[in-house]
Design a protein around this motif. Sequence first.
Motif, mmCIF file in Angstrom:
data_model
loop_
_atom_site.group_PDB
_atom_site.id
_atom_site.type_symbol
_atom_site.label_atom_id
_atom_site.label_comp_id
_atom_site.label_asym_id
_atom_site.label_seq_id
_atom_site.Cartn_x
_atom_site.Cartn_y
_atom_site.Cartn_z
ATOM 1 N N GLN A 156 0.849 -1.194 0.000
ATOM 2 C CA GLN A 156 0.000 0.000 0.000
ATOM 3 C C GLN A 156 0.881 1.240 0.000
ATOM 4 N N VAL A 157 0.642 2.137 -0.936
ATOM 5 C CA VAL A 157 1.400 3.384 -1.069
ATOM 6 C C VAL A 157 0.484 4.539 -0.705
ATOM 7 N N THR A 158 0.879 5.345 0.277
ATOM 8 C CA THR A 158 0.093 6.504 0.684
ATOM 9 C C THR A 158 0.823 7.787 0.328
ATOM 10 N N ASN A 159 0.176 8.678 -0.395
ATOM 11 C CA ASN A 159 0.744 9.956 -0.785
ATOM 12 C C ASN A 159 0.484 10.978 0.307
ATOM 13 N N LEU A 160 1.548 11.500 0.929
ATOM 14 C CA LEU A 160 1.400 12.457 2.030
ATOM 15 C C LEU A 160 1.736 13.889 1.614
ATOM 16 N N GLY A 161 1.956 14.119 0.329
ATOM 17 C CA GLY A 161 2.299 15.456 -0.149
ATOM 18 C C GLY A 161 1.330 15.960 -1.187
ATOM 19 N N ASP A 162 1.838 16.748 -2.120
ATOM 20 C CA ASP A 162 0.986 17.303 -3.157
ATOM 21 C C ASP A 162 0.401 16.192 -4.014
ATOM 22 N N PRO A 163 -0.768 16.441 -4.578
ATOM 23 C CA PRO A 163 -1.385 15.426 -5.445
ATOM 24 C C PRO A 163 -0.481 15.040 -6.614
ATOM 25 N N VAL A 164 -0.568 13.787 -7.028
ATOM 26 C CA VAL A 164 0.184 13.296 -8.185
ATOM 27 C C VAL A 164 -0.791 12.661 -9.161
ATOM 28 N N THR A 165 -0.426 12.669 -10.429
ATOM 29 C CA THR A 165 -1.274 12.053 -11.451
ATOM 30 C C THR A 165 -0.693 10.744 -11.954
ATOM 31 N N ALA A 166 0.520 10.426 -11.534
ATOM 32 C CA ALA A 166 1.153 9.150 -11.880
ATOM 33 C C ALA A 166 2.206 8.860 -10.830
ATOM 34 N N TRP A 167 2.461 7.587 -10.578
ATOM 35 C CA TRP A 167 3.458 7.243 -9.580
ATOM 36 C C TRP A 167 4.283 6.030 -10.011
ATOM 37 N N ARG A 168 5.493 5.980 -9.468
ATOM 38 C CA ARG A 168 6.411 4.871 -9.730
ATOM 39 C C ARG A 168 7.174 4.596 -8.444
ATOM 40 N N LEU A 169 7.045 3.400 -7.934
ATOM 41 C CA LEU A 169 7.714 3.016 -6.688
ATOM 42 C C LEU A 169 8.883 2.093 -7.006
#
Length: 404
Positions: A53-66
């Motif tokens: 599970q990846v939780t975004n704690l900053g500004d909104p993103v439209t794409a992600w890569r872990l």
Amino acid sequence: MRRSTGGRLLLVLLTTCTAVGATVTVAAAAATGCRVDYTVASQWGGGFTTNVQVTNLGDPVTAWRLAFAFRADERVTQGWNATVSQSSTQVTAANASYNGSLATGAATSFGFQASVSGTHTPPASFALNGTTCTGASVPTGGPTATTPPTTAPTTAPPAGGWNPPANLVTALNQVWQHEESTYSDLYGFRNYGWDQIMANRGYVNYCVRWDSSARVTTAQRDAIHAALRRQFKKWMDVMAGHNGWPYSDVAVNIVGWAVRERAQLEWTDDSVDIYVNDIREDAPQCSAPCGRFFNQSGSYPNCPGGAAHHYDQSLWLTAGFGGGAGGDWGQRVGSEYFLGAVNQDDIHIFLHEVGHTFGLDDFYDWSPDVGGFLMKAGSATQITEFDRWMLRDWWRHLKSRYGY
């Protein structure tokens, strides 16, 4: 159990790694990055599955890569809800088309299966969109294993208890009273979906019964797996944080396929067990010694590969089958229907049948004083508020058997 025949990313890094038989927690500190909860859902000699599970704690993103690193002996074999790839020891998971946008505080989950020559150790760090999630301090000596819990692990205390909307109370009471009067062993039965998840400490295993002469491509297999996980999660999200329910996420692992002929399956990897021409109920059957339906004691001494290869439920996909059926054994729907709806948000017949696995009733001969809802076949095509509270009512009545 009832059978149904109708239509039916300042930021903080906190990495909690839960392995089979051991729990590892990496301490948090001020950082920029994200929160990652990495769970080893199952592990056996030669492989393991995870839920991340990846939780975004900053500004909104439209794409992600872990990105994270594996040992040299670990290799990803398949993934779901993300495109998971590996180059040497570097693993990258990129969002799927439907889960790339993450608002501040929003989270998404993906999973994968991998091979390993020994025991898998969770990655020490993660990087999201090229930014290393720093701030984690590992206890001296590295992660330490604790004694496996003797009861189901718990998450943070839930926010809510039994507090249904006032306009649903009467109908909910009507439903439970009807179930008490019509179910032959309502409180004694021990193979509801609830029992399966609690016995596994937070996951369920599936085997797919491919009851069709059609061939299945690797892409179709992966799409079926992803759809199954998405749909099952819809019901489990209803319970997250509610009235002592101990799991924020319930991993769904697909461990096998049953077919009439091996040539029907157009893949050569060993990501799942394959059972060939074991015919029961005039359909391919996953190995009975591995099935919880046949071994409700939770012991699988004759299962090839051992207990890690057991399955709790079957996804029975039958060519030409109309409507659906569901129970403690799993769910049955048409193969053409499921494949045709595989990218839909709500595969409503399948969702209905999963409800039966958790004890929810059918409503063919009566109806409570409430409008349309999913478990009343033909009156809704998604999980409604009333369906949610019916599911929670089952947990309210059964949770004491698990010590809650």
